[in-house]
Write a protein that holds these residues in place. Structure first.
Motif, PDB file in Angstrom:
ATOM      1  N   GLU A 233      99.614 124.955   2.453  1.00  0.00           N
ATOM      2  CA  GLU A 233     100.117 123.582   2.427  1.00  0.00           C
ATOM      3  C   GLU A 233     100.516 123.149   1.024  1.00  0.00           C
ATOM      4  OE1 GLU A 233      97.304 124.616   3.679  1.00  0.00           O
ATOM      5  OE2 GLU A 233      97.490 124.328   5.846  1.00  0.00           O
ATOM      6  N   PHE A 234      99.786 123.651   0.024  1.00  0.00           N
ATOM      7  CA  PHE A 234     100.101 123.306  -1.369  1.00  0.00           C
ATOM      8  C   PHE A 234     101.478 123.839  -1.745  1.00  0.00           C
ATOM      9  CE2 PHE A 234     100.333 124.221  -5.857  1.00  0.00           C
ATOM     10  CZ  PHE A 234      99.755 123.118  -6.465  1.00  0.00           C
ATOM     11  N   VAL A 235     101.734 125.083  -1.395  1.00  0.00           N
ATOM     12  CA  VAL A 235     103.024 125.691  -1.748  1.00  0.00           C
ATOM     13  C   VAL A 235     104.162 124.956  -1.052  1.00  0.00           C
ATOM     14  CG1 VAL A 235     104.401 127.800  -1.719  1.00  0.00           C
ATOM     15  CG2 VAL A 235     101.936 127.941  -2.117  1.00  0.00           C
ATOM     16  N   VAL A 236     103.975 124.677   0.219  1.00  0.00           N
ATOM     17  CA  VAL A 236     105.031 123.991   0.973  1.00  0.00           C
ATOM     18  C   VAL A 236     105.306 122.607   0.402  1.00  0.00           C
ATOM     19  CG1 VAL A 236     105.633 122.998   3.217  1.00  0.00           C
ATOM     20  CG2 VAL A 236     104.595 125.279   3.092  1.00  0.00           C
ATOM     21  N   SER A 237     104.255 121.878   0.077  1.00  0.00           N
ATOM     22  CA  SER A 237     104.450 120.523  -0.451  1.00  0.00           C
ATOM     23  C   SER A 237     105.050 120.552  -1.853  1.00  0.00           C
ATOM     24  CB  SER A 237     103.123 119.766  -0.462  1.00  0.00           C
ATOM     25  OG  SER A 237     102.192 120.381  -1.341  1.00  0.00           O
ATOM     26  N   ALA A 238     104.763 121.599  -2.618  1.00  0.00           N
ATOM     27  CA  ALA A 238     105.354 121.726  -3.956  1.00  0.00           C
ATOM     28  C   ALA A 238     106.837 122.039  -3.877  1.00  0.00           C
ATOM     29  CB  ALA A 238     104.628 122.816  -4.743  1.00  0.00           C
ATOM     30  N   ASN A 239     107.267 122.628  -2.759  1.00  0.00           N
ATOM     31  CA  ASN A 239     108.685 122.848  -2.474  1.00  0.00           C
ATOM     32  C   ASN A 239     109.414 123.560  -3.618  1.00  0.00           C
ATOM     33  OD1 ASN A 239     110.936 122.694  -0.790  1.00  0.00           O
ATOM     34  ND2 ASN A 239     111.606 120.738  -1.667  1.00  0.00           N
ATOM     35  N   PRO A 240     109.022 124.789  -3.945  1.00  0.00           N
ATOM     36  CA  PRO A 240     109.650 125.487  -5.075  1.00  0.00           C
ATOM     37  C   PRO A 240     111.123 125.807  -4.831  1.00  0.00           C
ATOM     38  CG  PRO A 240     108.285 126.994  -3.808  1.00  0.00           C
ATOM     39  CD  PRO A 240     107.993 125.615  -3.284  1.00  0.00           C
ATOM     40  N   ASP A 241     111.882 125.814  -5.913  1.00  0.00           N
ATOM     41  CA  ASP A 241     113.294 126.185  -5.830  1.00  0.00           C
ATOM     42  C   ASP A 241     113.467 127.690  -5.653  1.00  0.00           C
ATOM     43  OD1 ASP A 241     114.490 123.542  -6.402  1.00  0.00           O
ATOM     44  OD2 ASP A 241     113.541 123.803  -8.365  1.00  0.00           O
ATOM     45  N   LEU A 242     112.507 128.442  -6.173  1.00  0.00           N
ATOM     46  CA  LEU A 242     112.573 129.901  -6.136  1.00  0.00           C
ATOM     47  C   LEU A 242     111.215 130.451  -5.730  1.00  0.00           C
ATOM     48  CD1 LEU A 242     114.208 130.250  -9.647  1.00  0.00           C
ATOM     49  CD2 LEU A 242     115.401 130.815  -7.544  1.00  0.00           C
ATOM     50  N   ILE A 243     111.224 131.543  -4.960  1.00  0.00           N
ATOM     51  CA  ILE A 243     109.998 132.255  -4.632  1.00  0.00           C
ATOM     52  C   ILE A 243     110.201 133.722  -5.009  1.00  0.00           C
ATOM     53  CG2 ILE A 243     108.484 133.073  -2.781  1.00  0.00           C
ATOM     54  CD1 ILE A 243     109.037 130.485  -1.286  1.00  0.00           C
ATOM     55  N   PHE A 244     109.267 134.251  -5.774  1.00  0.00           N
ATOM     56  CA  PHE A 244     109.307 135.657  -6.176  1.00  0.00           C
ATOM     57  C   PHE A 244     108.142 136.378  -5.516  1.00  0.00           C
ATOM     58  CE2 PHE A 244     111.483 133.416  -9.594  1.00  0.00           C
ATOM     59  CZ  PHE A 244     112.611 134.201  -9.798  1.00  0.00           C
ATOM     60  N   LEU A 245     108.449 137.451  -4.805  1.00  0.00           N
ATOM     61  CA  LEU A 245     107.439 138.206  -4.069  1.00  0.00           C
ATOM     62  C   LEU A 245     107.072 139.484  -4.812  1.00  0.00           C
ATOM     63  CD1 LEU A 245     108.980 137.911  -0.477  1.00  0.00           C
ATOM     64  CD2 LEU A 245     107.175 136.478  -1.487  1.00  0.00           C
ATOM     65  N   ALA A 246     105.857 139.531  -5.325  1.00  0.00           N
ATOM     66  CA  ALA A 246     105.354 140.743  -5.967  1.00  0.00           C
ATOM     67  C   ALA A 246     104.583 141.594  -4.970  1.00  0.00           C
ATOM     68  CB  ALA A 246     104.450 140.379  -7.149  1.00  0.00           C
ATOM     69  N   ASP A 247     104.673 141.243  -3.693  1.00  0.00           N
ATOM     70  CA  ASP A 247     104.004 141.990  -2.625  1.00  0.00           C
ATOM     71  C   ASP A 247     105.025 142.461  -1.597  1.00  0.00           C
ATOM     72  OD1 ASP A 247     104.629 139.453  -1.766  1.00  0.00           O
ATOM     73  OD2 ASP A 247     102.679 139.025  -0.853  1.00  0.00           O
ATOM     74  N   ALA A 248     106.211 142.820  -2.086  1.00  0.00           N
ATOM     75  CA  ALA A 248     107.319 143.170  -1.198  1.00  0.00           C
ATOM     76  C   ALA A 248     107.554 144.676  -1.109  1.00  0.00           C
ATOM     77  CB  ALA A 248     108.596 142.472  -1.662  1.00  0.00           C
ATOM     78  N   GLU A 249     106.539 145.471  -1.464  1.00  0.00           N
ATOM     79  CA  GLU A 249     106.693 146.916  -1.337  1.00  0.00           C
ATOM     80  C   GLU A 249     106.967 147.258   0.120  1.00  0.00           C
ATOM     81  OE1 GLU A 249     103.113 149.042  -2.261  1.00  0.00           O
ATOM     82  OE2 GLU A 249     101.840 147.507  -1.405  1.00  0.00           O
ATOM     83  N   PRO A 250     107.441 148.467   0.425  1.00  0.00           N
ATOM     84  CA  PRO A 250     107.735 148.821   1.817  1.00  0.00           C
ATOM     85  C   PRO A 250     106.591 148.457   2.762  1.00  0.00           C
ATOM     86  CG  PRO A 250     108.502 150.561   0.372  1.00  0.00           C
ATOM     87  CD  PRO A 250     107.773 149.568  -0.493  1.00  0.00           C
ATOM     88  N   GLY A 251     106.926 147.689   3.783  1.00  0.00           N
ATOM     89  CA  GLY A 251     105.920 147.233   4.724  1.00  0.00           C
ATOM     90  C   GLY A 251     105.256 145.936   4.315  1.00  0.00           C
ATOM     91  N   GLY A 252     105.644 145.401   3.158  1.00  0.00           N
ATOM     92  CA  GLY A 252     105.047 144.176   2.646  1.00  0.00           C
ATOM     93  C   GLY A 252     105.822 142.941   3.047  1.00  0.00           C
ATOM     94  N   GLU A 253     105.723 141.908   2.227  1.00  0.00           N
ATOM     95  CA  GLU A 253     106.364 140.632   2.531  1.00  0.00           C
ATOM     96  C   GLU A 253     107.867 140.685   2.238  1.00  0.00           C
ATOM     97  OE1 GLU A 253     104.552 137.958   3.995  1.00  0.00           O
ATOM     98  OE2 GLU A 253     103.320 139.759   4.196  1.00  0.00           O
ATOM     99  N   SER A 254     108.601 139.762   2.853  1.00  0.00           N
ATOM    100  CA  SER A 254     110.054 139.689   2.691  1.00  0.00           C
ATOM    101  C   SER A 254     110.497 138.254   2.900  1.00  0.00           C
ATOM    102  CB  SER A 254     110.752 140.593   3.713  1.00  0.00           C
ATOM    103  OG  SER A 254     110.526 140.106   5.028  1.00  0.00           O
ATOM    104  N   ALA A 255     111.761 137.996   2.623  1.00  0.00           N
ATOM    105  CA  ALA A 255     112.295 136.650   2.859  1.00  0.00           C
ATOM    106  C   ALA A 255     112.125 136.272   4.329  1.00  0.00           C
ATOM    107  CB  ALA A 255     113.763 136.596   2.457  1.00  0.00           C
TER     108      ALA A 255
END
Length: 307
Positions: A233-255
């Motif tokens: 909820e904190f992230v959503v309410s902060a409403n960032p302009d950019l999100i960087f995923l450092a957990d996007a290795e194969p099988g990880g998170e994605s857009a």
């Protein structure tokens, strides 16, 4: 994903150990006025090139990359199970997170380099007279440069280390020029893992983002330290302009997976297609590839629509 989770655990452990005052003494005087985390241990500069360590064991992927970057690769006989760069490093089943003294000594090291220790590894090496160097996660970019220099001195490659610092500084400076101020005033969220551990501007990663004028949404949670865990909820309410995923290795998170989280689809970064995957190794290590991380961030900013 396991590498990222291990990195988060190591950061939290390192912070706890620092708070308790544990770890080896720092021959360089410890943290400086800026509060940077420097190298510590019993190893010092060799009296001559012939006295430089020739059987180095590295229990830290960051340390491994630094050792090779300063020209000490030929002196390394074993690295931990998470070290995978540069290609061809002598990876073993040694653990940097739960180091086994007997297993380390099996490689007959004359220098052991590690990032985290509950006290048993350092004390054990002291008892058998094996020099060591502790390189914890630095508090800022200058702290990373200090570690490059320290590794160079201890391994007999001081000149190469000085050149490395200059080269990485140059990469970061060029990256800032590439961005051209495109990051000024934009907010961002840097995701370390799916449980929403992140970084603040107090961390060395956060300071790289700050170089581009980016504003970290986690800074208001800095009371939890440089690596807080945020609520969704904190992230959503902060409403960032950019999100960087450092957990996007194969099988990880994605857009796509981020957009499926409850409430996240309407966030500015998700709605505008500003969710970016980062290399998990580069973003979880404070070695010489921090310049590559800066260049990646710069390219993201320079390529944004309207810049």
């Amino acid at each position: 994903m396991l590498r990222i989770l291990a990195f988060v655990a190591a950061l939290l452990l390192g912070g706890a150990l620092a708070a308790c005052g544990s770890g080896a003494g720092d021959p360089g005087g410890g943290a400086g006025a800026s509060g940077t985390a420097g190298a510590s241990g019993t190893a010092g500069a060799p009296a001559s090139p012939e006295d430089a360590p020739q059987r180095i064991v590295s229990l830290s992927p960051s340390a491994t990359e630094i050792l090779y970057a300063v020209g000490a690769g030929d002196q390394v006989v074993a690295v931990d199970d998470q070290s995978n760069f540069p290609q061809g490093v002598p990876t073993t089943d040694l653990s940097g997170y739960t180091p086994n003294l007997e297993a380390v000594l099996g490689y007959q090291p004359d220098l052991v380099v590690f990032s985290d220790d509950d006290g048993d590894l350092a004390s054990g090496l002291d008892k058998v007279g094996v020099p060591y160097l502790k390189l914890p996660a630095p508090g800022d970019i200058e702290g990373a440069y200090e570690q490059f220099a320290q590794v160079g001195v201890v391994t007999g490659h001081a000149d190469q280390a000085h050149e490395l610092v200059g080269a990485v500084r140059g990469q970061i400076s060029a990256a800032i020029d590439t961005a051209g101020g495109a990051g000024q005033g934009l907010s961002y969220f840097h995701e370390l893992d799916p449980t929403l551990y992140t970084v603040t501007s107090e961390s060395f990663i956060g300071q790289i983002y700050s170089l581009f004028g980016l504003e970290n949404i986690a800074d208001s949670a800095s009371a939890a330290g440089a690596y807080p865990q945020l609520q969704s909820e904190f992230v959503v309410s902060a409403n960032p302009d950019l999100i960087f995923l450092a957990d996007a290795e194969p099988g990880g998170e994605s857009a796509a997976s981020v957009a499926q989280r409850p409430g996240w689809a309407g966030a500015t970064a998700v709605r505008d297609g500003q969710v970016y995957a980062l290399d998990d190794d580069t973003t979880s290590r404070w070695g010489p590839r921090i310049g590559e991380l800066a260049q990646h961030i710069a390219q993201v900013l320079a390529d944004r629509p309207g810049t």
